[in-house]
Scaffold this motif. Structure first.
Motif, mmCIF file in Angstrom:
data_model
loop_
_atom_site.group_PDB
_atom_site.id
_atom_site.type_symbol
_atom_site.label_atom_id
_atom_site.label_comp_id
_atom_site.label_asym_id
_atom_site.label_seq_id
_atom_site.Cartn_x
_atom_site.Cartn_y
_atom_site.Cartn_z
ATOM 1 N N SER A 28 64.490 124.837 80.616
ATOM 2 C CA SER A 28 65.721 124.396 81.274
ATOM 3 C C SER A 28 66.117 122.994 80.832
ATOM 4 N N LEU A 29 65.127 122.096 80.719
ATOM 5 C CA LEU A 29 65.413 120.741 80.240
ATOM 6 C C LEU A 29 65.971 120.767 78.823
ATOM 7 N N TYR A 30 65.400 121.617 77.990
ATOM 8 C CA TYR A 30 65.871 121.730 76.612
ATOM 9 C C TYR A 30 67.320 122.214 76.570
ATOM 10 N N LYS A 31 67.643 123.235 77.346
ATOM 11 C CA LYS A 31 68.997 123.788 77.324
ATOM 12 C C LYS A 31 70.026 122.773 77.818
ATOM 13 N N ASP A 32 69.610 121.899 78.731
ATOM 14 C CA ASP A 32 70.525 120.888 79.259
ATOM 15 C C ASP A 32 70.781 119.746 78.282
ATOM 16 N N SER A 33 69.848 119.505 77.363
ATOM 17 C CA SER A 33 69.930 118.297 76.525
ATOM 18 C C SER A 33 70.211 118.567 75.057
ATOM 19 N N ASN A 34 69.942 119.768 74.564
ATOM 20 C CA ASN A 34 69.987 119.971 73.120
ATOM 21 C C ASN A 34 71.409 120.151 72.612
ATOM 22 N N SER A 35 71.566 119.858 71.344
ATOM 23 C CA SER A 35 72.803 120.095 70.606
ATOM 24 C C SER A 35 72.394 120.359 69.167
ATOM 25 N N PRO A 36 73.303 120.801 68.300
ATOM 26 C CA PRO A 36 72.900 121.103 66.914
ATOM 27 C C PRO A 36 72.200 119.948 66.216
ATOM 28 N N GLU A 37 72.593 118.707 66.541
ATOM 29 C CA GLU A 37 71.983 117.551 65.874
ATOM 30 C C GLU A 37 70.882 116.896 66.710
ATOM 31 N N TRP A 38 70.670 117.396 67.916
ATOM 32 C CA TRP A 38 69.657 116.785 68.803
ATOM 33 C C TRP A 38 68.916 117.902 69.537
ATOM 34 N N GLN A 39 67.859 118.390 68.935
ATOM 35 C CA GLN A 39 67.135 119.546 69.471
ATOM 36 C C GLN A 39 65.902 119.066 70.239
ATOM 37 N N TRP A 40 66.202 118.593 71.464
ATOM 38 C CA TRP A 40 65.119 117.984 72.236
ATOM 39 C C TRP A 40 65.331 118.216 73.727
ATOM 40 N N PHE A 41 64.311 117.850 74.526
ATOM 41 C CA PHE A 41 64.285 118.118 75.960
ATOM 42 C C PHE A 41 64.979 117.029 76.779
ATOM 43 N N GLU A 42 65.186 115.880 76.187
ATOM 44 C CA GLU A 42 65.814 114.741 76.849
ATOM 45 C C GLU A 42 66.824 114.130 75.894
ATOM 46 N N ILE A 43 67.570 113.169 76.392
ATOM 47 C CA ILE A 43 68.554 112.520 75.513
ATOM 48 C C ILE A 43 67.932 111.317 74.805
ATOM 49 N N TYR A 44 66.630 111.227 74.809
ATOM 50 C CA TYR A 44 65.934 110.153 74.097
ATOM 51 C C TYR A 44 64.539 110.642 73.716
ATOM 52 N N LEU A 45 63.991 110.018 72.687
ATOM 53 C CA LEU A 45 62.598 110.196 72.291
ATOM 54 C C LEU A 45 61.865 108.919 72.661
ATOM 55 N N THR A 46 60.756 109.062 73.395
ATOM 56 C CA THR A 46 60.017 107.872 73.811
ATOM 57 C C THR A 46 58.565 107.978 73.344
ATOM 58 N N TYR A 47 57.627 108.158 74.286
ATOM 59 C CA TYR A 47 56.207 108.151 73.947
ATOM 60 C C TYR A 47 55.630 109.564 74.093
ATOM 61 N N SER A 48 54.513 109.798 73.441
ATOM 62 C CA SER A 48 53.790 111.070 73.553
ATOM 63 C C SER A 48 54.724 112.271 73.478
ATOM 64 N N ASN A 49 55.685 112.218 72.575
ATOM 65 C CA ASN A 49 56.735 113.234 72.531
ATOM 66 C C ASN A 49 56.193 114.627 72.248
ATOM 67 N N ALA A 50 55.238 114.727 71.329
ATOM 68 C CA ALA A 50 54.827 116.042 70.833
ATOM 69 C C ALA A 50 54.113 116.883 71.877
ATOM 70 N N VAL A 51 53.629 116.260 72.957
ATOM 71 C CA VAL A 51 52.927 117.046 73.974
ATOM 72 C C VAL A 51 53.870 118.041 74.651
ATOM 73 N N ILE A 52 55.192 117.773 74.652
ATOM 74 C CA ILE A 52 56.133 118.659 75.353
ATOM 75 C C ILE A 52 56.290 119.986 74.599
ATOM 76 N N PRO A 53 56.650 119.974 73.303
ATOM 77 C CA PRO A 53 56.686 121.266 72.607
ATOM 78 C C PRO A 53 55.319 121.939 72.531
ATOM 79 N N GLU A 54 54.235 121.147 72.466
ATOM 80 C CA GLU A 54 52.909 121.755 72.442
ATOM 81 C C GLU A 54 52.685 122.607 73.688
ATOM 82 N N ALA A 55 53.167 122.145 74.848
ATOM 83 C CA ALA A 55 52.985 122.892 76.081
ATOM 84 C C ALA A 55 53.667 124.259 76.000
ATOM 85 N N LEU A 56 54.868 124.310 75.441
ATOM 86 C CA LEU A 56 55.556 125.591 75.292
ATOM 87 C C LEU A 56 54.817 126.508 74.320
#
Length: 797
Positions: free
Chosen positions: A635-663
Motif C-alpha cells: 500500500s505504501l508503494y502504491k501511494d508513493s511510486n511513479s515511473p521515475e520514483w519506484q519506492w515506498f516513500e517520497i524519500y530515500l533515507t537509511y537502511s533502505n534495502a530492508v523494505i524490499p527485502e521484507a517483501l
C-alpha cells in the motif's frame, strides 16, 4: 647469455622439480639452496600448475636481510595478501649483496639474484617468462640495490623480461647526469607503469627525465594502523617515566645528520633536564662493511664531549615492527634530520606521522610535502641552532605539541597499509594483468569479535566510542543490543555447526556469555503495549524523555527480529531459546501496531524466521500477520511510486534495502507474486540510485534523497551497506541472477575500500568498523552500530 652461474632457487629440493615447474632446460652448474624436505616446501612450484594461480612477483630485497626496502616490501606483500589472496599471490625475487651471502628466506622467495652478477638478472627474467603463474613483475627500485653503475644491471633484467612490469621508484634524483638519465629512461621505457611516493618525485620524472606523466602513479609510503594514544603507559613500560622523549630511528649512516641534533641539545637540557634523546637502530650493513662503527663512535664521542651522557641513549639494534612502534608511541617529538635535500621519501618519517607524533624535520623532498605547519616544524640543513629552537618550542608548548600529533595521526589514515595496498592493486590491474575479476574478489577478513567485546560490559553494548575506547557516558540503545544479539547468535551457530577444532570451548562460552548479556538488555528494555524502549542511560535507568520523543517503531522491529532469530537457532542452549521465545510471544500477543516501513520490514523478517523454522507461537497466526505487514508495504508503494520514483516513500533515507527485502521474504513463504514484483522493482530502483560507476554509495544522511531533489552522497553509514548486502542475498536466492550476487559482493567491498574515498572502513587490527564516510575523510570512531553492521554483513557470506 653465460651459463656459468644460474640463479639460486629457494623452496625446492631437487633440480628436476624446479625445471619441471618453470619450464626451462637444465643447467649443469645450477646452484641450489637446499631446504628441509617437506611437502609444504614443494608448494611454491607445484602451485604453478593450477591454472587459476596468479602471481605478482616483486623484485626487491626481503627479510631477513636488514634493509628499509626489504621491510617496505614485506609490509606491502602482507597487505596485498590480506586483500587478494588466494586469488592472487605475492612472490619475491630477492636481491643479495654478495654471491657468498645468503639468507634463510621464507617460501615467498622463489629466486635470488647476486646484485653484481649480470647473468643472473637475465636468467631470472627468462625463468619468470616461462612460469605461467607469473602475471606481473613489480620492481622496488633503489639505485644502490642493483649492480653496475647506478644499478645498470637491472636493464638486462627488464630488457629480457616479457611479462608486464611496473617499477616503484623509492628515490628520484633531480638534475640527473647523463648516466643516471639513461638508466632511468631505459627502465621506464620497459615499464607498463611507474609509482612514486611524492608529488615532487612525479614532477622530476616528467620534467627532468621526459617520462609520460600518464604512466606515473603517486602512492604514499605505507604506515601501520595503530590506535591513537598518549605516550604515558608506553614510557613506563620502557623505563622512561617522567621523561620528555625525542627520538630518531633507522639504519645509521653519515647522511642521517644526527650529529646536528646532538649539538642542539646542551641548551635544551638546561631548560628541560628530564629530556632524553633516543637514537634507535643498527648501523647500515653496507656502512659496516666499508667503515665499521666509525659514524656511531663519532656520535658517542660527541655525546660525552658535550656532557649529554644522561640525555642521549643509543639502541644499536635492528628493531622489529612491534619494538619500533612501541618506541614511537613513547615519543613526544620525532626528529628527522636527513642531510639530503633530494631524499624522495623517508619511511621513518611516515611511520612517526602515522603514530600521531609531531615531527621536526629538515626540509628534504618528502618533508616539504608532508610536514606542514599543522603537523610539525621544518628546519634548515646542518643547523643545530634551528633544532634547538624547534625542540624547545614544542616541548614548552604542550597543547601545541599534542594538537600537532593528533593532526598528524588523522591526516595519515589514507596511508595505512591496507589503503596503500588498494592503490597498488589498482595499478597492477591496469598493467596487463588481466586481473579484473580477481581484483574484485577481495579476501574476506576472518570473523573477529574483539571490538564488540571491548564495547560490551556486563549490562550491554555501549552506543558510541571515542576512537576504539567505549564512550559509556552516552549510554546504551535497544537498536545496538538487538543487532549485537543477532551477530552473536549467527556466530554461535557457525561455531557449533562447523566440524572443526579451530574453535575452543572457551570461545564458544565467551560468545554465549555475550548472547545472554544482550538478551538480558532486551528483557530489561521491554516496554509496555508491545513496544521496546530504545535509550538507556549509563546508570542503567531508562531514558524516558528520549524514548518519549523518539519513534520506538524501529527499535521494536529490530528487537522482534533478534528474538525470533535467537529462538530459532537450534544449536543455542534451550534455556536461551526459551527466554527469547517467551518474550517474543508476550510482545506478539500485545498486537503491536507499527507504522514505520523499516520497522514493518523488521517485523516481517521476524515472522519469516518463525515460519521458515516451523516455530509455533500459540494462538498466533504468523502467516496472516506477515501477509498484513506485506500488504501494508504494498500500500505504501502504491501511494508513493511513479515511473521515475519506484519506492515506498517520497524519500530515500537509511537502511533502505530492508523494505524490499521484507517483501521478497514474504514472497518466499506466501507465494504472492505481487510481493516479488514490487520487491524486485524497488530493489532495481535502489540499485540504480546507489551503485555509481560500479561502486556502492549509500544515500548520505546529510540531506538524504527526496523525490524530485538531489541525493546526498555523504555521510555514508555502514548500516546501509549491511541492509543492501542482505537484500541482494535474498533477491539472488529467488532469481538466481548472477548480477545480484556480484552486486552483493560489491556492496560488501565498501567496507574493504571500494567506496568513494578508496579507503578501508573495517579495521583488521581492532576488529572494529569506522563510523562512516564523509566527503573528505572517514569518521575514525568505531562505535557499536558500525562495528555490528560490518559483522552482520560479513556473516551473510
Amino acid at each position: 647469455m653465460s651459463d656459468k652461474v644460474s640463479p639460486s632457487i629457494v623452496g625446492t629440493e631437487i633440480l628436476d622439480e624446479a625445471e619441471r615447474i618453470v619450464g626451462g632446460g637444465k643447467h649443469k652448474q645450477m646452484r641450489l639452496i637446499p631446504r628441509v624436505k617437506s611437502e609444504s616446501s614443494k608448494q611454491v612450484f607445484h602451485q604453478e600448475n593450477k591454472m587459476e594461480e596468479l602471481w605478482i612477483v616483486h623484485l626487491s630485497t626481503f627479510p631477513p636481510r636488514k634493509c628499509g626496502i626489504a621491510t617496505f616490501t614485506e609490509d606491502l606483500l602482507h597487505s596485498m595478501d590480506d586483500l587478494l589472496a588466494p586469488n592472487v599471490k605475492s612472490k619475491v625475487v630477492a636481491i643479495n649483496t654478495l654471491e657468498i651471502v645468503h639468507y634463510n628466506y621464507p617460501r615467498k622467495v622463489i629466486f635470488q639474484i647476486n646484485q653484481e652478477n649480470e647473468d643472473e638478472y637475465v636468467q631470472v627474467a627468462e625463468r619468470l617468462n616461462s612460469t605461467k603463474a607469473v602475471k606481473l613483475v613489480n620492481i622496488q627500485h633503489e639505485f644502490g640495490l642493483f649492480g653496475g653503475n647506478y644499478g645498470a644491471h637491472l636493464i638486462s633484467f627488464v630488457n629480457n623480461l616479457t611479462k608486464p612490469m611496473t617499477i616503484n621508484f623509492h628515490t628520484v634524483i633531480p638534475n640527473p647526469n647523463e648516466e643516471i638519465w639513461s638508466v632511468v629512461r631505459a627502465l621506464a621505457k620497459r615499464a607498463k607503469s611507474m609509482t612514486v611516493m611524492t608529488r615532487r618525485s612525479k614532477t622530476i620524472l616528467v620534467e627532468d627525465y621526459g617520462i609520460d606523466e600518464d604512466k606515473i602513479w603517486i602512492i604514499p609510503h605505507g604506515i601501520h594502523s595503530r590506535p591513537y594514544g598518549s605516550s604515558t603507559k608506553t614510557k613506563a613500560a620502557l623505563g622512561l617515566e617522567n621523561k620528555m622523549v625525542i627520538s630518531t630511528f633507522g639504519l645509521l649512516s653519515r647522511g642521517k645528520g644526527i650529529e646536528y641534533v646532538i649539538e642542539s641539545l646542551p641548551q635544551v637540557t638546561r631548560q628541560l633536564p628530564n629530556l632524553v634523546y633516543l637514537i634507535l637502530g643498527a648501523t647500515h650493513p653496507s656502512v659496516l662493511i666499508k667503515e665499521g662503527e666509525d659514524y656511531r663512535n663519532s656520535l658517542i664521542q660527541k655525546v660525552y664531549s658535550l656532557g649529554l651522557a644522561e640525555h642521549v641513549k643509543f639502541y644499536n639494534k635492528y628493531l622489529d615492527r612491534n619494538e619500533l612502534l612501541k618506541f614511537l608511541k613513547a615519543t613526544d617529538i620525532y626528529i628527522s634530520s636527513s642531510l639530503d635535500p633530494n631524499q624522495a621519501v623517508s619511511g621513518t618519517l611516515s611511520y612517526a606521522l602515522g603514530m600521531g607524533r609531531p615531527v621536526i624535520s629538515t626540509a628534504f623532498a618528502q618533508a616539504n610535502e608532508d610536514v606542514t605547519a599543522e603537523v610539525g616544524l621544518l628546519v634548515d640543513f646542518k643547523n643545530s641552532s634551528a633544532f634547538t629552537e624547534a625542540i624547545t618550542k614544542l616541548l614548552a608548548e604542550e597543547d601545541l605539541r599534542i594538537q600537532l600529533g593528533r593532526n598528524a595521526y588523522f591526516r595519515t589514515r589514507r596511508m595505512t597499509w591496507p589503503n596503500v595496498a588498494l592503490q597498488y592493486a589498482k595499478v597492477f590491474s591496469v598493467c596487463g594483468l588481466g586481473l579484473n575479476q580477481p581484483i574484485e574478489q577481495k579476501t574476506f577478513p576472518k570473523m573477529k569479535l574483539d571490538h564488540l567485546i571491548r564495547l560490551t560490559d556486563s549490562f550491554g553494548i555501549a552506543q558510541f566510542a571515542n576512537g576504539i575506547k567505549p564512550d559509556h557516558s552516552t549510554g546504551y540503545t535497544m537498536d545496538d543490543n538487538a543487532r549485537a544479539l543477532i551477530v552473536c547468535g549467527l556466530y554461535y551457530h557457525k561455531l557449533e555447526s562447523e566440524l572443526t577444532n579451530a574453535f575452543t570451548l572457551a570461545q564458544k562460552e565467551k560468545v554465549l556469555g555475550l548472547i545472554n548479556t544482550y538478551l538480558g538488555f532486551i528483557e530489561f528494555a521491554a516496554g509496555e503495549e508491545g513496544y521496546f524502549e530504545n535509550y538507556v542511560r549509563i546508570d542503567k535507568s531508562l531514558d524516558y524523555p528520549s524514548n518519549r520523543e523518539a519513534n520506538l517503531d524501529d527499535a521494536t522491529g529490530r528487537a522482534l527480529y533478534s528474538l525470533a532469530l535467537t529462538c530459532t537457532i537450534d544449536l543455542l542452549p534451550m534455556s536461551v531459546r526459551m527466554r527469547a521465545l517467551r518474550l517474543l510471544e508476550s510482545k506478539v500477543r500485545d498486537g503491536i501496531s507499527l507504522n514505520s516501513p523499516r520497522a514493518i520490514a523488521h517485523h516481517c523478517k521476524a515472522l519469516y524466521q518463525l515460519i521458515k523454522s516451523g516455530k509455533k507461537i500459540s494462538d498466533i497466526d504468523c502467516m496472516n500477520i506477515l501477509k498484513n505487514n506485506c500488504d501494508q508495504l504494498v500500500s505504501l508503494y502504491k501511494d508513493s511510486n511513479s515511473p521515475e520514483w519506484q519506492w515506498f516513500e517520497i524519500y530515500l533515507t537509511y537502511s533502505n534495502a530492508v523494505i524490499p527485502e521484507a517483501l521478497l521474504l514474504g514472497y518466499k513463504v506466501l507465494a504472492n507474486t505481487a510481493y516479488l514484483e514490487i520487491g524486485k522493482t524497488t530493489m532495481d530502483f535502489l540499485i540504480r540510485k546507489t551503485f555509481v560507476n560500479g561502486v556502492y554509495m549509500p544515500i548520505g544522511q546529510d540531506g538524504w534523497y527526496h523525490k524530485n531533489g538531489r541525493r546526498s552522497h555523504f555521510d555514508q553509514q555502514p548500516e546501509d551497506v549491511t541492509t543492501m548486502v542482505y537484500a541482494l542475498h535474498t533477491l539472488y536466492s529467488i532469481t538466481r541472477d548472477e548480477e545480484y550476487k556480484r552486486l552483493m559482493y560489491k556492496a560488501f567491498y565498501w567496507f574493504l575500500g571500494d567506496n568513494s574515498l578508496n579507503q578501508v572502513v573495517y579495521d583488521r587490527n581492532t576488529g572494529g568498523c569506522y563510523d562512516g564516510i564523509g566527503q573528505n575523510a572517514i569518521n575514525l570512531n568505531q562505535g557499536a552500530e558500525a562495528t555490528i553492521s560490518y559483522l552482520l554483513a560479513r556473516l551473510a557470506f
